[in-house]
Design a protein around this motif. Structure first.
Motif, short mmCIF file in Angstrom:
data_model
loop_
_atom_site.label_atom_id
_atom_site.label_comp_id
_atom_site.label_asym_id
_atom_site.label_seq_id
_atom_site.Cartn_x
_atom_site.Cartn_y
_atom_site.Cartn_z
N ASP A 155 57.63 97.89 38.75
CA ASP A 155 58.06 96.88 37.77
C ASP A 155 57.10 96.81 36.59
OD1 ASP A 155 55.87 95.77 38.96
OD2 ASP A 155 56.89 93.96 39.68
N LEU A 174 46.92 98.27 51.44
CA LEU A 174 47.88 98.79 50.45
C LEU A 174 47.43 100.14 49.92
CD1 LEU A 174 48.59 95.51 48.44
CD2 LEU A 174 49.97 96.51 50.27
N LEU A 177 48.54 102.92 51.97
CA LEU A 177 49.99 103.09 51.82
C LEU A 177 50.30 103.93 50.59
CD1 LEU A 177 52.69 102.19 53.08
CD2 LEU A 177 52.68 100.26 51.48
N THR A 184 56.15 107.92 45.26
CA THR A 184 57.42 107.20 45.45
C THR A 184 57.26 105.68 45.39
OG1 THR A 184 57.19 107.10 47.85
CG2 THR A 184 58.33 109.04 46.94
N LEU A 185 56.02 105.20 45.25
CA LEU A 185 55.82 103.74 45.25
C LEU A 185 55.23 103.22 43.94
CD1 LEU A 185 54.47 103.26 48.89
CD2 LEU A 185 56.80 102.91 48.07
N LYS A 419 63.52 103.77 59.28
CA LYS A 419 64.01 102.47 58.83
C LYS A 419 62.84 101.65 58.26
CE LYS A 419 65.64 98.36 61.01
NZ LYS A 419 66.02 97.80 62.30
N LEU A 420 61.73 101.66 58.99
CA LEU A 420 60.55 100.92 58.53
C LEU A 420 60.11 101.44 57.16
CD1 LEU A 420 58.59 98.77 59.66
CD2 LEU A 420 57.15 100.62 60.48
N MET A 421 60.08 102.76 57.02
CA MET A 421 59.66 103.34 55.74
C MET A 421 60.65 103.02 54.62
SD MET A 421 57.86 107.01 56.40
CE MET A 421 58.70 107.51 54.94
N ASN A 423 62.55 100.43 54.43
CA ASN A 423 62.38 99.01 54.09
C ASN A 423 61.21 98.82 53.14
OD1 ASN A 423 64.55 98.21 55.60
ND2 ASN A 423 63.33 97.57 57.39
N ILE A 424 60.12 99.52 53.41
CA ILE A 424 58.94 99.40 52.55
C ILE A 424 59.25 99.93 51.15
CG2 ILE A 424 56.60 100.27 52.18
CD1 ILE A 424 56.25 100.13 55.26
N LYS A 425 59.85 101.11 51.10
CA LYS A 425 60.22 101.71 49.80
C LYS A 425 61.13 100.75 49.01
CE LYS A 425 61.70 104.94 46.74
NZ LYS A 425 60.91 105.42 45.61
N SER A 427 61.42 97.57 49.31
CA SER A 427 60.76 96.32 48.93
C SER A 427 59.85 96.51 47.72
CB SER A 427 59.96 95.75 50.12
OG SER A 427 58.74 96.45 50.29
N ILE A 428 59.33 97.73 47.53
CA ILE A 428 58.39 97.97 46.42
C ILE A 428 59.11 98.57 45.22
CG2 ILE A 428 56.32 99.25 45.72
CD1 ILE A 428 55.33 99.02 48.60
N TYR B 172 54.94 107.80 54.84
CA TYR B 172 53.93 106.79 54.52
C TYR B 172 52.96 106.60 55.69
CZ TYR B 172 57.25 105.44 50.83
OH TYR B 172 58.09 105.43 49.75
N ASP B 173 51.77 106.17 55.37
CA ASP B 173 50.74 105.95 56.37
C ASP B 173 50.98 104.58 57.03
OD1 ASP B 173 48.52 105.84 57.92
OD2 ASP B 173 47.07 106.06 56.30
N LEU B 174 52.02 104.53 57.86
CA LEU B 174 52.39 103.27 58.51
C LEU B 174 51.29 102.78 59.43
CD1 LEU B 174 56.10 104.12 59.39
CD2 LEU B 174 55.27 102.76 57.45
N LEU B 177 48.80 100.78 57.73
CA LEU B 177 49.36 99.48 57.37
C LEU B 177 49.28 98.51 58.54
CD1 LEU B 177 50.90 98.05 55.03
CD2 LEU B 177 53.02 98.77 56.14
N LEU B 420 53.28 92.18 46.28
CA LEU B 420 53.50 93.46 46.97
C LEU B 420 53.38 93.25 48.49
CD1 LEU B 420 53.93 96.49 46.23
CD2 LEU B 420 51.46 96.77 46.37
N ASN B 423 56.31 91.26 49.87
CA ASN B 423 57.50 92.11 49.96
C ASN B 423 57.47 92.98 51.21
OD1 ASN B 423 58.59 91.09 47.63
ND2 ASN B 423 57.93 92.79 46.32
N ILE B 424 56.30 93.52 51.51
CA ILE B 424 56.18 94.37 52.69
C ILE B 424 56.40 93.54 53.97
CG2 ILE B 424 54.54 95.73 54.06
CD1 ILE B 424 53.37 96.71 51.35
N SER B 427 59.98 92.71 54.36
CA SER B 427 60.83 93.85 54.69
C SER B 427 60.70 94.23 56.17
CB SER B 427 60.50 95.05 53.79
OG SER B 427 59.30 95.69 54.21
#
Lengths: 453, 453
Positions: A155, A174, A177, A184-185, A419-421, A423-425, A427-428, B172-174, B177, B420, B423-424, B427
């Motif tokens: 944004d 973060l 991440l 991509t983020l 799914k978790l990834m 969701n993160i993508k 959300s950001i 991503y490095d879940l 996180l 940020l 949001n995570i 999500s």
């Protein structure tokens, strides 16, 4: 003109064979403020942004496959600060990895991550890909050295994350991440890296073997003897031959496998570890195991290993370099599986890589113009991914997912991990403007059923 | 009965002064499947879940401030596997840190993270808090050792992340996180940790100073001389006195500051570094700088340092232990600021901590029953956070945010960083059932305006 067809064409591909797409515009911002402006416009107009370092990516991670803007960092290539008290260096993303490495070593400090592409890759690219390298076994990978980031979110908001701190648990990590998120983020615009004192000395041992199994046993035995060498690299017969053709450094073409065993540290430690490693190689069937006569000889051998990809790529029109990675204990099994898969699909695969971390680089020599052969290549690579995962490994150790491996990512992470990834993508980057089409594939490949044994 | 009032009361607080809330139920699951069932029910009924190790948390991170279920790991406290080939150990979250440490050392291996609470803290708690410790300077913190996690997401889905891999960039490095997420993103049910070879030897030097500045200068000079000691701990005069009262180990009460300087490695390295550190301390004004006569003496001194909190807590009814952390170069300024802040608000603050990583533990001795004093304490601590951030530091180096520091987190991360993170969280845990009321505060404290100089 930055939008001439020739210029756009130059940024339509990266180091990955068989992937290409034209960008609409190529921009070279000068600072974080420029990038903020670009991102805000792109957010408003829903234009894709593809951040790109030197384009050495091997998973089509920097191909603008949905068009949009390719963001270059050639005007953001300054080393901003060397902080000798806190042992950090702060850089813009466009700094060439090797330039940084040489600069800090001139100051008695050490930046360990050394991706094979370090002569041309950028630090920004390394951070976005969480690049590894030859020294990963002892010193870890890029993420282990990132202390602070300036980051422009999708944004257009600017964030400063982390600091020159050894410890910081203020909220979610973060930074980790963003490292390896492949652009991509958001866009990383400034990077502070941790440095360590430069080791006093280093030495290299070389061992040749009549079988890959003996080389793999040597690797296991070195670690079991509580030695963590700085590099423990191997090349198979085909790679040895290709490097010898390319560089003429006197490698024995008849050897089935070669190990380069390097240790750094203080004199006592280095001598002790190198002697032990040479002895372990001999005990495990090495046909020859010796200390490099000089640092110059060691450098020539290491340069040979780093040139493995270039050497192999001269053999056929197309080179596909993979980086399936397994637990160290499974290397022998993995190498054997790769050899069997190559025979099964009648494709040419040579393997080299970072034996100490189980990070293998099976390299397929082929020709993208031969559709029938390419189908066999794709099947062979799929089976390599599958075997790696069955052995407790991963589809990519250090190259990233990009566009190329996105259809296979679910094999490693499962539906719930994906799914978790997602969701993160979401959300950001809810508009999906940041390097779209990477990491997340529209369709996943079906998992293979392999009958082992 | 697990829901008797006495039992619930025992889990209504942790090691943090002045925070308490009753849970509705305390459960001790036996395995991942139990936890999956519990999480699914809680997701359906929107019941808060507070995972809790040994409750040594210092930021009210395990206080069930919205009621619900406290999840204990006392029935999940097994060491599952030691893998000597891949140098990993796999454990359930309830294993006591020190038990793990001793176990792997008996096998010639080393798990470096050593939070001061390691005698009673659990590995699960350490992972959720990304705990630090005395050896952080050289060896890093908990997150640097987490290789794989089994994790139950807030919807009850089970995920296996990572592996016994030195390199893995598949998505991503879940894992990073989740490490340090303080239980707000799900429940960790199994952990694979990286081990390293146990160093051959270690030695400890002790230096006393007439001023904190001299001690801080010594710390900077050690690092500037390219020495990274395994521990570099300091205590101020008040702490030295309290430890001496408590343990009677012969510490000189008149010293203004004490540094414990430990190095490990091979004999040559350790001797060289320790001698250099002692010389550097002398050059920087130490009144005494000597090598510990024996490992036993070194252990007594280290035990003294680890007992600092216990020793100080005997002085007044309430102890509030902070962990503001600054870049190493700013330690002298930070310690001076803490002393001035204590005078300004007329509160008693002693400081000890990990000088090598800038991780300070200003410890406020007070009495929660004295409302007027507590207001001054709160103001003093707020000002300490503020100064830490102004010096490029953070509000918490290793203790976590929990409920206590949540209102200050925006001071470090800014509004965009908080957004940020929210949001995570949203999500992954849209119903906010996972340790609600931690990390994210309803209201942020207003940032202080401090006139320096």
């Amino acid at each position: 003109m930055k939008d001439s067809q020739a210029h756009l064409l130059a940024y339509s591909y990266d180091a990955t064979a068989n992937f290409q797409a034209m960008p609409d515009l190529v921009l070279s911002p000068k600072n974080t403020e420029d990038i903020t402006e670009i991102v805000k416009i792109c957010a408003k107009e829903q234009i894709p942004i593809v951040p790109r370092g030197s384009g050495t990516n091997l998973a089509a991670g920097t191909v603008p496959n949905q068009g949009g803007i390719v963001l270059l960092f050639n005007n953001m290539n300054k080393i901003l600060e060397l902080d000798k008290e806190n042992l950090t260096v702060t850089v813009q993303p466009g700094v060439i990895t090797q330039d940084l490495s040489i600069y800090v070593e001139q100051n008695g400090l050490f930046y360990p991550p050394d991706p094979s592409s370090m002569k041309i890759s950028t630090i920004g690219g390394n951070v976005s890909e969480n690049s590894g390298g030859l020294r990963g076994l002892k010193y870890g990978v890029t993420k282990d050295y990132v202390k602070a980031l300036t980051f422009v979110a999708p944004d257009g908001e600017v964030m400063k994350l982390g600091g020159k701190l050894a410890k910081d648990v203020a909220g979610y990590d973060l930074m980790s991440l963003l490292v390896g998120a492949e652009g991509t983020l958001g866009v990383i615009t400034e990077i502070t890296l941790k440095l360590i004192p430069l080791p006093v000395t280093k030495k290299t041992g070389i061992a040749y073997f009549n079988s890959m199994e003996d080389a793999a046993k040597t690797v296991s035995a070195i670690i079991a003897n509580r030695i963590i060498p700085v590099t423990l690299e191997f090349m198979d017969k085909g790679t040895i031959g290709a490097v010898e053709d390319f560089m003429k450094i006197g490698l024995p073409r008849e050897a089935e496998a070669m190990l380069l065993m390097e240790q750094d540290g203080n004199d006592e430690q280095v001598d002790e570890d190198i002697q032990k490693m040479i002895a372990i190689a001999e005990e495990n069937g090495a046909t020859s195991a010796i200390l490099a006569a000089s640092e110059k000889e060691a450098d020539i051998l290491k340069t040979g290993r780093r040139a493995a990809l270039s050497a192999l790529s001269r053999k056929r029109p197309t080179t596909i370099l993979e980086d399936a990675t397994v637990p160290r204990s499974e290397i022998a099994k993995m190498v054997k599986a790769i050899q069997e898969i190559a025979v099964k699909y009648d494709v040419q695969i040579n393997t080299f890589g970072h034996a100490g971390d189980g990070n293998l680089h099976p390299t397929c020599l082929t020709d993208v113009r031969d559709k029938e052969e390419m189908e066999r290549v794709e099947k062979a690579l799929e089976e390599i991914f599958q075997v790696a995962i069955e052995l407790g490994g991963t589809i990519t150790g250090e190259h990233g997912v990009g566009e190329m491996k996105a259809p296979y990512l679910e094999w490693k992470l499962g539906a719930s991990g994906m799914k978790l990834m997602r969701n993160i993508k979401q959300s950001i980057d809810p508009q999906n403007i940041m390097n779209p089409g990477k990491i997340f594939a529209k369709e996943m490949k079906k998992r293979l059923v392999i009958h082992n044994g």
